[in-house]
Design a protein around this motif. Structure first.
Motif, PDB file in Angstrom:
ATOM      1  N   TRP A 168      -2.455   1.586  -4.357  1.00  0.00           N
ATOM      2  CA  TRP A 168      -2.906   1.889  -3.005  1.00  0.00           C
ATOM      3  C   TRP A 168      -1.711   2.247  -2.134  1.00  0.00           C
ATOM      4  O   TRP A 168      -0.593   1.782  -2.348  1.00  0.00           O
ATOM      5  CB  TRP A 168      -3.688   0.720  -2.409  1.00  0.00           C
ATOM      6  CG  TRP A 168      -2.922  -0.561  -2.224  1.00  0.00           C
ATOM      7  CD1 TRP A 168      -2.202  -0.947  -1.130  1.00  0.00           C
ATOM      8  CD2 TRP A 168      -2.812  -1.646  -3.160  1.00  0.00           C
ATOM      9  NE1 TRP A 168      -1.655  -2.190  -1.320  1.00  0.00           N
ATOM     10  CE2 TRP A 168      -2.013  -2.656  -2.567  1.00  0.00           C
ATOM     11  CE3 TRP A 168      -3.310  -1.870  -4.453  1.00  0.00           C
ATOM     12  CZ2 TRP A 168      -1.702  -3.840  -3.203  1.00  0.00           C
ATOM     13  CZ3 TRP A 168      -2.998  -3.054  -5.102  1.00  0.00           C
ATOM     14  CH2 TRP A 168      -2.197  -4.023  -4.466  1.00  0.00           C
ATOM     15  N   SER A 170       0.220   2.667   1.704  1.00  0.00           N
ATOM     16  CA  SER A 170       0.340   1.989   2.989  1.00  0.00           C
ATOM     17  C   SER A 170       1.623   2.476   3.648  1.00  0.00           C
ATOM     18  O   SER A 170       2.395   3.235   3.052  1.00  0.00           O
ATOM     19  CB  SER A 170       0.376   0.468   2.821  1.00  0.00           C
ATOM     20  OG  SER A 170       1.491   0.069   2.043  1.00  0.00           O
ATOM     21  N   GLY A 176      -0.940  -3.493   4.713  1.00  0.00           N
ATOM     22  CA  GLY A 176      -1.844  -2.651   3.949  1.00  0.00           C
ATOM     23  C   GLY A 176      -2.329  -3.283   2.672  1.00  0.00           C
ATOM     24  O   GLY A 176      -3.116  -2.675   1.940  1.00  0.00           O
ATOM     25  N   GLN A 205      -6.772  -0.380   6.033  1.00  0.00           N
ATOM     26  CA  GLN A 205      -5.772   0.373   6.787  1.00  0.00           C
ATOM     27  C   GLN A 205      -6.178   1.837   6.940  1.00  0.00           C
ATOM     28  O   GLN A 205      -6.647   2.470   5.994  1.00  0.00           O
ATOM     29  CB  GLN A 205      -4.408   0.285   6.103  1.00  0.00           C
ATOM     30  CG  GLN A 205      -3.260   0.811   6.950  1.00  0.00           C
ATOM     31  CD  GLN A 205      -1.918   0.626   6.270  1.00  0.00           C
ATOM     32  OE1 GLN A 205      -1.604   1.332   5.315  1.00  0.00           O
ATOM     33  NE2 GLN A 205      -1.130  -0.319   6.749  1.00  0.00           N
ATOM     34  N   GLN A 208      -5.590   5.009   4.409  1.00  0.00           N
ATOM     35  CA  GLN A 208      -5.138   4.397   3.159  1.00  0.00           C
ATOM     36  C   GLN A 208      -5.943   4.938   1.983  1.00  0.00           C
ATOM     37  O   GLN A 208      -7.166   5.050   2.040  1.00  0.00           O
ATOM     38  CB  GLN A 208      -5.303   2.880   3.246  1.00  0.00           C
ATOM     39  CG  GLN A 208      -4.739   2.102   2.073  1.00  0.00           C
ATOM     40  CD  GLN A 208      -4.764   0.607   2.337  1.00  0.00           C
ATOM     41  OE1 GLN A 208      -5.636   0.103   3.026  1.00  0.00           O
ATOM     42  NE2 GLN A 208      -3.794  -0.098   1.810  1.00  0.00           N
TER      43      GLN A 208
END
Length: 226
Positions: A168, A170, A176, A205, A208
């Motif tokens: 992921w 951030s 995040g 977020q 994101q």
């Protein structure tokens, strides 16, 4: 500078001149001139030998250590691993990518390679830590990631299975990380008689991106009563 491309879904084509870091043994073909060196300690992030040793110790302790190699030269090189699908993330300056260590395929030397502790990770197979790549440079950077099966890319807000999440994005050092949702937790969960969906990771977020694979890792929690 190298440019990363997804080639036929199952391989990563990297073209250019310079040096980058890749999963050890991931090269399947190349055109041009390249040199491969195994990294004994890992990237030093500008900290010299001591930085490499501290990074290695942290990765060993958290289980986030993988064997890496440096690739240096010019031309076109193809990377792949076990016919896994390849995804390429574009990280703008100030962006960060959190990724399961075994899913990391290749990344530039300009990225800071580190480990971050996340409390929510206690419920996943990988424990309390995740591998992070921070872009503190002034240029966009790319990271190649592999998934066991055709991946699903979601934009937050979203909720995912912690054993299926791969990576992921951030903001660098800006949080995040996911929170844990346990809306389906009940007395059945406590005795191991569950639907298999007792808890999830929730990402919130703005802008994101979350990468999920269709093959779940085995959970670290195994409790049951028959």
């Amino acid at each position: 500078m190298f440019k990363f491309y997804v080639e036929e879904e199952l391989s990563c084509k990297i073209e250019g001149t310079g040096k980058f870091i890749a999963k050890k043994g991931a090269m399947v073909a190349f055109k041009g001139n390249f040199k491969f060196d195994k990294m004994l300690l890992g990237p030093d992030n500008g900290g010299g030998v001591m930085g490499s040793l501290l990074g290695l110790a942290k990765r060993k302790l958290t289980g986030e250590n993988i064997e890496l190699m440096t690739v240096e030269g010019s031309g076109v090189i193809y990377l792949a691993k076990n016919a896994y699908h390849v995804s390429v993330f574009e990280l703008e300056p100030g962006d960060c990518l959190s990724v399961e260590s075994e899913n990391l395929l290749a990344f530039p030397t300009d990225l800071k390679y580190d480990i971050r502790f996340i409390g929510s990770g206690v419920l996943s197979q990988k424990g309390l830590a995740t591998t992070v790549l921070n872009n503190f440079s002034n240029l966009p950077q790319q990271v190649a990631v592999i998934t066991d099966g055709n991946p699903l890319m979601l934009e937050a807000p979203c909720v995912v299975d912690p054993d299926a999440v791969v990576a992921w994005t951030s903001e660098a050092n800006g949080g995040g990380d996911p929170s844990v949702s346990m809306n389906n937790f009940s007395w059945k969960t406590a005795i191991g008689q569950t639907s298999g969906e007792s808890y999830q990771f929730q990402f919130n977020q703005t802008n994101q991106m979350v990468l999920v694979q269709p093959s779940e890792r085995l959970s670290g929690l195994k409790v049951s009563v028959d």
